[in-house]
Design an enzyme around this catalytic site. Structure first.
Site, PDB file in Angstrom:
ATOM      1  N   GLY A  11       0.841  -1.203   0.000  1.00 38.34           N
ATOM      2  CA  GLY A  11       0.000   0.000   0.000  1.00 38.34           C
ATOM      3  C   GLY A  11       0.865   1.238   0.000  1.00 38.34           C
ATOM      4  O   GLY A  11       1.543   1.533   0.991  1.00 38.34           O
ATOM      5  N   VAL A  14      -0.652   7.640   1.375  1.00 38.43           N
ATOM      6  CA  VAL A  14       0.067   8.622   2.204  1.00 38.43           C
ATOM      7  C   VAL A  14       0.813   7.927   3.350  1.00 38.43           C
ATOM      8  O   VAL A  14       1.993   8.189   3.605  1.00 38.43           O
ATOM      9  CB  VAL A  14      -0.958   9.616   2.807  1.00 38.43           C
ATOM     10  N   ASN A  34       2.298  -2.341  -4.379  1.00 41.46           N
ATOM     11  CA  ASN A  34       1.018  -1.636  -4.431  1.00 41.46           C
ATOM     12  C   ASN A  34       0.161  -2.254  -5.525  1.00 41.46           C
ATOM     13  O   ASN A  34       0.678  -2.662  -6.573  1.00 41.46           O
ATOM     14  CB  ASN A  34       1.261  -0.147  -4.734  1.00 41.46           C
ATOM     15  N   ARG A  35      -1.157  -2.318  -5.260  1.00 41.67           N
ATOM     16  CA  ARG A  35      -2.069  -2.912  -6.250  1.00 41.67           C
ATOM     17  C   ARG A  35      -1.876  -2.273  -7.625  1.00 41.67           C
ATOM     18  O   ARG A  35      -1.719  -2.961  -8.630  1.00 41.67           O
ATOM     19  CB  ARG A  35      -3.514  -2.721  -5.768  1.00 41.67           C
ATOM     20  N   ALA A  78      -9.102   0.260   4.855  1.00 42.43           N
ATOM     21  CA  ALA A  78      -9.704  -0.707   5.770  1.00 42.43           C
ATOM     22  C   ALA A  78     -10.959  -1.317   5.137  1.00 42.43           C
ATOM     23  O   ALA A  78     -11.570  -0.732   4.248  1.00 42.43           O
ATOM     24  CB  ALA A  78     -10.056  -0.019   7.082  1.00 42.43           C
ATOM     25  N   SER A 130      -1.145   6.257  14.609  1.00 45.10           N
ATOM     26  CA  SER A 130      -1.661   7.626  14.597  1.00 45.10           C
ATOM     27  C   SER A 130      -0.532   8.618  14.391  1.00 45.10           C
ATOM     28  O   SER A 130       0.591   8.392  14.830  1.00 45.10           O
ATOM     29  CB  SER A 130      -2.371   7.943  15.912  1.00 45.10           C
ATOM     30  N   LYS A 185      -6.705   2.238  19.331  1.00 45.23           N
ATOM     31  CA  LYS A 185      -6.588   3.280  18.302  1.00 45.23           C
ATOM     32  C   LYS A 185      -7.955   3.895  17.999  1.00 45.23           C
ATOM     33  O   LYS A 185      -8.081   5.111  17.804  1.00 45.23           O
ATOM     34  CB  LYS A 185      -5.974   2.685  17.015  1.00 45.23           C
ATOM     35  N   HIS A 188      -8.728   6.258  20.722  1.00 42.04           N
ATOM     36  CA  HIS A 188      -7.901   7.443  20.469  1.00 42.04           C
ATOM     37  C   HIS A 188      -8.602   8.368  19.472  1.00 42.04           C
ATOM     38  O   HIS A 188      -8.702   9.578  19.685  1.00 42.04           O
ATOM     39  CB  HIS A 188      -6.530   7.007  19.933  1.00 42.04           C
ATOM     40  N   ASN A 189      -9.090   7.802  18.381  1.00 39.39           N
ATOM     41  CA  ASN A 189      -9.755   8.627  17.368  1.00 39.39           C
ATOM     42  C   ASN A 189     -11.024   9.264  17.913  1.00 39.39           C
ATOM     43  O   ASN A 189     -11.328  10.414  17.606  1.00 39.39           O
ATOM     44  CB  ASN A 189     -10.090   7.787  16.133  1.00 39.39           C
ATOM     45  N   GLU A 192     -10.052  12.078  19.941  1.00 41.38           N
ATOM     46  CA  GLU A 192      -9.641  13.147  19.012  1.00 41.38           C
ATOM     47  C   GLU A 192     -10.885  13.932  18.546  1.00 41.38           C
ATOM     48  O   GLU A 192     -10.868  15.162  18.513  1.00 41.38           O
ATOM     49  CB  GLU A 192      -8.925  12.484  17.834  1.00 41.38           C
ATOM     50  N   ARG A 447     -41.784   2.705  33.627  1.00 42.26           N
ATOM     51  CA  ARG A 447     -41.631   1.435  32.902  1.00 42.26           C
ATOM     52  C   ARG A 447     -42.545   0.368  33.494  1.00 42.26           C
ATOM     53  O   ARG A 447     -43.167  -0.436  32.806  1.00 42.26           O
ATOM     54  CB  ARG A 447     -40.175   0.959  32.953  1.00 42.26           C
TER      55      ARG A 447
HETATM   56  P1  NBP Z   1      -5.846   5.047   1.705  1.00 40.49           P
HETATM   57  O1  NBP Z   1      -6.722   4.732   2.843  1.00 40.49           O
HETATM   58  O2  NBP Z   1      -6.203   6.178   0.802  1.00 40.49           O
HETATM   59  O3  NBP Z   1      -5.679   3.707   0.838  1.00 40.49           O
HETATM   60  C1  NBP Z   1      -4.853   3.730  -0.295  1.00 40.49           C
HETATM   61  C2  NBP Z   1      -4.151   2.419  -0.488  1.00 40.49           C
HETATM   62  O4  NBP Z   1      -5.065   1.310  -0.396  1.00 40.49           O
HETATM   63  C3  NBP Z   1      -3.539   2.354  -1.878  1.00 40.49           C
HETATM   64  O5  NBP Z   1      -2.323   1.701  -1.772  1.00 40.49           O
HETATM   65  C4  NBP Z   1      -4.554   1.536  -2.642  1.00 40.49           C
HETATM   66  O6  NBP Z   1      -4.044   0.909  -3.787  1.00 40.49           O
HETATM   67  C5  NBP Z   1      -4.908   0.529  -1.590  1.00 40.49           C
HETATM   68  N1  NBP Z   1      -6.106  -0.274  -1.901  1.00 40.49           N
HETATM   69  C6  NBP Z   1      -7.392   0.102  -2.035  1.00 40.49           C
HETATM   70 BR1  NBP Z   1      -7.991   1.822  -1.934  1.00 40.49          BR
HETATM   71  N2  NBP Z   1      -8.203  -0.923  -2.297  1.00 40.49           N
HETATM   72  C7  NBP Z   1      -7.395  -2.001  -2.333  1.00 40.49           C
HETATM   73  C8  NBP Z   1      -7.628  -3.356  -2.597  1.00 40.49           C
HETATM   74  N3  NBP Z   1      -8.872  -3.816  -2.797  1.00 40.49           N
HETATM   75  N4  NBP Z   1      -6.570  -4.201  -2.586  1.00 40.49           N
HETATM   76  C9  NBP Z   1      -5.320  -3.747  -2.359  1.00 40.49           C
HETATM   77  N5  NBP Z   1      -5.037  -2.437  -2.116  1.00 40.49           N
HETATM   78  C10 NBP Z   1      -6.057  -1.591  -2.104  1.00 40.49           C
HETATM   79  O7  NBP Z   1      -4.328   5.246   2.182  1.00 40.49           O
HETATM   80  P2  NBP Z   1      -3.743   5.943   3.474  1.00 40.49           P
HETATM   81  O8  NBP Z   1      -4.357   7.269   3.734  1.00 40.49           O
HETATM   82  O9  NBP Z   1      -2.270   5.832   3.316  1.00 40.49           O
HETATM   83  O10 NBP Z   1      -4.225   4.976   4.657  1.00 40.49           O
HETATM   84  C11 NBP Z   1      -3.835   3.609   4.744  1.00 40.49           C
HETATM   85  C12 NBP Z   1      -4.512   3.028   5.982  1.00 40.49           C
HETATM   86  O11 NBP Z   1      -4.035   3.736   7.146  1.00 40.49           O
HETATM   87  C13 NBP Z   1      -6.030   3.191   5.986  1.00 40.49           C
HETATM   88  O12 NBP Z   1      -6.609   2.098   6.649  1.00 40.49           O
HETATM   89  C14 NBP Z   1      -6.237   4.449   6.804  1.00 40.49           C
HETATM   90  O13 NBP Z   1      -7.513   4.487   7.409  1.00 40.49           O
HETATM   91  C15 NBP Z   1      -5.133   4.316   7.837  1.00 40.49           C
HETATM   92  N6  NBP Z   1      -4.670   5.577   8.427  1.00 40.49           N
HETATM   93  C16 NBP Z   1      -4.604   6.717   7.686  1.00 40.49           C
HETATM   94  C17 NBP Z   1      -4.136   7.899   8.275  1.00 40.49           C
HETATM   95  C18 NBP Z   1      -4.018   9.167   7.471  1.00 40.49           C
HETATM   96  O14 NBP Z   1      -3.745  10.222   8.091  1.00 40.49           O
HETATM   97  N7  NBP Z   1      -4.198   9.134   6.169  1.00 40.49           N
HETATM   98  C19 NBP Z   1      -3.739   7.885   9.616  1.00 40.49           C
HETATM   99  C20 NBP Z   1      -3.787   6.695  10.323  1.00 40.49           C
HETATM  100  C21 NBP Z   1      -4.257   5.549   9.727  1.00 40.49           C
HETATM  101  P3  NBP Z   1      -4.188   1.610  -5.212  1.00 40.49           P
HETATM  102  O15 NBP Z   1      -3.077   2.598  -5.277  1.00 40.49           O
HETATM  103  O16 NBP Z   1      -4.033   0.494  -6.181  1.00 40.49           O
HETATM  104  O17 NBP Z   1      -5.544   2.257  -5.287  1.00 40.49           O
END
Ligand code: NBP
Length: 484
Positions: A11, A14, A34-35, A78, A130, A185, A188-189, A192, A447
């Site tokens: 993955g 970000v 990455n996919r 997720a 986080s 976690k 925590h959210n 937040e 009740r």
């Molecule tokens: P995203 O939540 O935006 O997910 C993007 C990634 O998921 C890409 O690599 C995408 O591949 C992959 N993906 C998807 Br969408 N569907 C998929 C599938 N069916 N099979 C395989 N890969 C798949 O990325 P993120 O913001 O980096 O967050 C990653 C995780 O961390 C999430 O669970 C998020 O909730 C959690 N998180 C995020 C933050 C934040 O601040 N952003 C903080 C803490 C935790 P692709 O490129 O091929 O579409």
């Protein structure tokens, strides 16, 4: 075959990209996949160039790149994507390998996945992470849970790349079995959400009630950031209020007042409802976002309904001091409720959560990091079985000192017609918690009246249930079991 990797990250969103760079800069060799494989090439040729990062274009290639036991970390969306990926990778892995999910998965999904993965002879870790983009790159808070045997396998990496407190303690420790890491976690959210809503309420009271400018409010938040409220969220709020667009106008004033949400706040509240815990402040924070989303209805209603003119007459400096007290006391209530939820779910799931350790993990790297968490850690270190955070001597005194200003702030918001649901909910919870006899006696009577649901009596032992024939003879009848 070239150098083997210490860990694989799947993955390149970000979080994935920044965690990989963090791992590499700490001396680990990282394989990535990455996919959409074009992102692998873009990353390897771009930000990852010249670093110990190996780009892979298939799962098979990724697996053969790894040292044993293999550590495979998912940083993908997720939900269904995690289940699908696990299913696709199982046949490539061997006994003792570890699958880690670093995304925001629901803790019950993580518990289920752990059972499934373990039944294949592998280990499973659900790690809440986080800190957002910056935290992932420079040191996030990491909350791992799952297969206990996997902790010593992932620990050297996690406790190197995580954030550290000022005294050098890692903001990462083993949380517990099953979905414990993702549960903590999630809470925590939720907290937040509560912290952000409380800050927003003080902002609106200062802006619409006291008539402060953005600059003045930035200064107030800057001052609060020097005291017991010192925290990342207060600091960024002060900064946001000073930020200007290219034409010199305040950016914050041009942002649409419609709050988005991804669901972890809602999950926290739903979990609280499921275990019967009064998580009122976070509940109000989630609902405040929902109300904000009804923008068109609110705009229409603003032309129909009237309230008191939101004009403050009085001592502004004193009102601002009161607001600081209200924010502080409400925050204590919010964390007290969050910890109560953790206790209740831990009891249900059979987890032995280290509450002081959780406060320590939240002290650095994550969005709710604050000075306040040091005091929470000390409270739980002094009494790990603390029933309610408000009862810790430090917080009891803090609430006593803040109480007068807290009440004046809640009254001021009501008087001016400015919504302050989280501050109000916090005060109502405090007043409810300290009330020995609530009106639930009348509720039980109602009740029993309409549904013969029975009630317990103050003049009889607990566990005996009575029903009164409210319109007939006045004698109560007793039974050993309540009706529904
Ligand atoms: P995203 O939540 O935006 O997910 C993007 C990634 O998921 C890409 O690599 C995408 O591949 C992959 N993906 C998807 Br969408 N569907 C998929 C599938 N069916 N099979 C395989 N890969 C798949 O990325 P993120 O913001 O980096 O967050 C990653 C995780 O961390 C999430 O669970 C998020 O909730 C959690 N998180 C995020 C933050 C934040 O601040 N952003 C903080 C803490 C935790 P692709 O490129 O091929 O579409």
């Amino acid at each position: 075959m070239g150098k083997k990797a210490d860990i694989a990250v799947v993955g390149l969103g970000v979080m994935g990209e920044n965690l990989i760079l963090n791992m590499a800069s700490n001396g680990f060799t990282v394989a990535c996949y990455n996919r959409t494989t074009s992102k692998v090439d873009a990353f390897v040729d771009g930000r990852a160039a010249g670093k110990n990062i190996i780009g892979c274009h298939s799962i098979g290639e990724l697996i053969t790149t790894l040292k044993r036991p293999r550590k495979l970390m998912l940083m993908i969306q997720a939900g269904k994507a995690v289940d699908e990926f696990i299913a696709s990778v199982l046949s490539f892995l061997d006994t003792g390998d570890v699958i880690i999910d670093g995304g925001n998965s629901h803790f019950m999904d993580t518990a289920r996945r752990m059972r499934e993965v373990e039944s294949n002879g592998l280990y499973y870790v659900g790690a809440g992470i986080s800190g957002g983009e910056q935290g992932a790159l420079t040191g996030p808070s990491i909350m791992p849970g799952g297969s206990a045997e996997a902790w010593h396998i992932v620990r050297p990496i996690f406790q190197t790349i995580c954030a550290f407190t000022g005294d050098g303690s890692p903001c990462c420790d083993w949380v517990g079995e099953g979905g414990a890491g993702h549960f903590v976690k999630m809470v925590h959210n939720g907290i937040e959400y509560g912290d952000m809503q409380l800050i927003c309420e003080t902002y609106q009271i200062m802006k619409d009630g006291l008539g402060l400018s953005n600059r003045e409010m930035a200064d107030v938040f800057g001052r609060w950031n020097q005291g017991p409220l010192a925290s990342y969220l207060i600091a960024i709020t002060s900064h946001i209020l000073t930020h200007q667009d290219g034409d010199g106008r305040a950016t914050v004033d041009r942002i649409l007042d419609v709050a988005a949400q991804k669901g972890t706040g809602k999950w926290t509240v739903v979990t609280a409802l499921n275990v019967g815990q009064p998580l009122t402040l976070i509940g109000e924070a989630v609902f405040a976002r929902c109300l904000s989303a009804l923008k068109d209805e609110r705009v229409a209603a603003s032309r129909i309904f009237w309230g008191p003119p939101a004009r403050f007459q009085g001592d502004r400096a004193a009102a601002i001091d009161d607001l600081e007290q209200a924010l502080y006391a409400s925050k204590i209530v919010s964390y007290a409720q969050g910890y109560q939820l953790m206790r209740a779910v831990a009891a249900e799931q059979g987890w032995h959560l280290n509450y002081g350790g959780i406060a320590l993990m939240w002290r650095g790297g994550c969005i709710i990091r604050s000075v306040f968490l040091r005091d929470i850690k000390q409270a739980f270190d002094a009494d790990p079985d603390l029933v309610n955070l408000m009862l810790a001597p430090f917080f009891k005194t803090a609430i006593e000192n803040a109480q007068a200003g807290w009440r004046r702030t809640a009254a001021l918001a009501i008087h001016l017609g400015i919504p302050a649901p989280a501050i109000g909910a916090a005060l109502a919870y405090y007043d409810g918690y300290r009330t020995a006899r609530l009106p639930a006696n009348l509720l039980q009577a109602q009740r029993d009246y309409f549904g013969a649901h029975t009630y317990e009596r103050v003049d009889k032992p607990r566990g005996l249930f009575f029903h009164t024939h409210w319109n007939g003879n006045r004698e109560a009848t007793a039974s050993k079991t309540p009706l529904a």
